[in-house]
Enzyme design. Structure first.
Site, PDB file in Angstrom:
ATOM      1  NE  ARG A 130       7.205 111.731 -25.716  1.00  0.00           N
ATOM      2  CZ  ARG A 130       7.639 110.501 -25.992  1.00  0.00           C
ATOM      3  NH1 ARG A 130       7.887 109.659 -25.013  1.00  0.00           N
ATOM      4  NH2 ARG A 130       7.828 110.104 -27.235  1.00  0.00           N
ATOM      5  CG  HIS A 151      12.506 106.277 -23.195  1.00  0.00           C
ATOM      6  ND1 HIS A 151      11.543 106.646 -22.282  1.00  0.00           N
ATOM      7  CD2 HIS A 151      11.829 105.889 -24.321  1.00  0.00           C
ATOM      8  CE1 HIS A 151      10.347 106.487 -22.810  1.00  0.00           C
ATOM      9  NE2 HIS A 151      10.487 106.034 -24.038  1.00  0.00           N
ATOM     10  CD  GLN A 159       9.711 101.309 -23.808  1.00  0.00           C
ATOM     11  OE1 GLN A 159       8.800 102.088 -24.025  1.00  0.00           O
ATOM     12  NE2 GLN A 159       9.532  99.988 -23.788  1.00  0.00           N
ATOM     13  CG  ASP A 201      14.182 103.711 -30.684  1.00  0.00           C
ATOM     14  OD1 ASP A 201      13.034 103.750 -31.148  1.00  0.00           O
ATOM     15  OD2 ASP A 201      14.670 104.611 -29.981  1.00  0.00           O
ATOM     16  CB  CYS A 225      10.724 101.829 -27.096  1.00  0.00           C
ATOM     17  SG  CYS A 225      11.486 102.882 -28.363  1.00  0.00           S
ATOM     18  NE  ARG A 267       6.752 103.908 -20.877  1.00  0.00           N
ATOM     19  CZ  ARG A 267       6.767 104.840 -21.842  1.00  0.00           C
ATOM     20  NH1 ARG A 267       7.028 104.482 -23.104  1.00  0.00           N
ATOM     21  NH2 ARG A 267       6.548 106.110 -21.558  1.00  0.00           N
TER      22      ARG A 267
END
Length: 315
Positions: free
Chosen positions: A102, A129, A132, A232, A272, A300
């Site tokens: 990450r 991402h 996700q 987001d 997310c 996830r």
């Protein structure tokens, strides 16, 4: 099995992504069948950015599959003191069976993948991402399939409207839609639209699957008729100094009840997380009956377990 990485959904074929989603559902609904899917396997987890969902879901996922995960912050390993990414990849390849990273720059993931002899998984980068949006797609298939079934084909022709910064989430939603035949509309002020290179690559893929991709600067018309509305945070990690300017630029783009009323009559809401209620989404929408944000968060775990089994399993 040939070495594969999971850096970008666009690197995988439509059938492969469908297969990963179906495997995630099998793992979720028949967990006992996968308790020893990765026996004694080890996942190294590199974190340049803090996380709740990414760390917990990968760590728990490896445990539930019979393996083990190691948390490696940039302050704990030599990559934080100047060791090259290439050397880090080579060393971890001698110890681990896979690496999840990450990171800030996507180039870090690409460099890891170039020099590793084990699978590299994108836990998040500033560009993409993908874990996700795999969880998002899995959630939508569950919601839209007939009870007791998991029909990935139900996604084809549906419309996702993403409202917010053209960031890593927007990029991965565009890629996911292009691969699976979903229409994707990005609604953002001009200047915050997705990266042109990512967009052009997704358009080429969409031409093969029939997906329709478009951008709009109109928050009133952009969501009209959408089957799902996604947002987001307006300032991602590392953009804190821009937060005040972004609040001004995104005035009128909050996903609230008025905006949701212009979407389809059964439209779902996705985020997310973490969410800033009162900024990119109202509390009424985020915590309302259309919201599936905690279903996404749970998935996830299952979607990532499928990715790890596919990349690190024995067949």
């Amino acid at each position: 099995m040939a070495l594969r990485h999971f850096l970008d959904i666009a690197d995988w074929s439509t059938d492969e992504i469908r297969g990963l989603l179906e495997l995630g559902w099998q793992i979720k609904t028949r967990p006992a069948d996968f308790h020893d899917a990765l026996p004694r396997k080890t996942l190294g987890m590199i974190f340049q950015k803090r996380s709740t969902r990414t760390r917990v879901s990968f760590e728990v996922g490896m445990f539930q599959l019979g393996g083990h995960a190691l948390f490696l912050s940039s302050q704990d390993i030599q990559i934080g003191r100047g060791e090259s990414i290439a050397d880090t990849a080579r060393v971890l390849s001698r110890y681990c069976d896979g690496v999840m990273a990450r990171v800030f720059g996507h180039d870090v993931l690409e460099e890891l993948a170039r020099h590793a002899t084990i699978p590299i998984i994108n836990g998040l980068s500033d560009r993409l991402h993908p874990c996700q949006t795999m969880a998002d797609a899995m959630t939508l298939v569950e919601k839209w399939s007939l009870p007791g079934t998991f029909d990935v084909g139900c996604l084809r022709g549906k419309t996702i409207c993403y409202v917010g910064d053209g960031n890593n989430m927007a990029h991965s939603l565009v890629n996911t839609g292009a691969v699976l035949g979903m229409n994707v509309t990005i609604v953002a002020p001009r200047g915050y639209w997705p990266d042109l290179g990512v967009w052009q690559k997704a358009e080429a893929r969409a031409a093969q699957t029939g997906a329709i991709l478009r951008c709009s600067a109109d928050p009133i018309e952009g969501v009209r008729g959408a089957d799902v509305v996604v947002t987001d945070v307006w300032a991602s990690m590392g953009q804190e100094e821009e937060a005040a300017q972004r609040l001004r630029d995104f005035a009128g783009f909050t996903v609230d009840e008025a905006m949701m009323s212009r979407a389809g009559p059964d439209a779902l809401f996705m985020h997310c997380l973490p969410a800033h209620r009162g900024e990119e989404v109202s509390a009424e929408v985020c915590d309302g009956p259309r919201s599936v944000i905690f279903d996404e968060a749970e998935n996830r775990l299952h979607a990532q377990k499928a990715i790890m089994v596919r990349l690190m399993g024995e067949g």
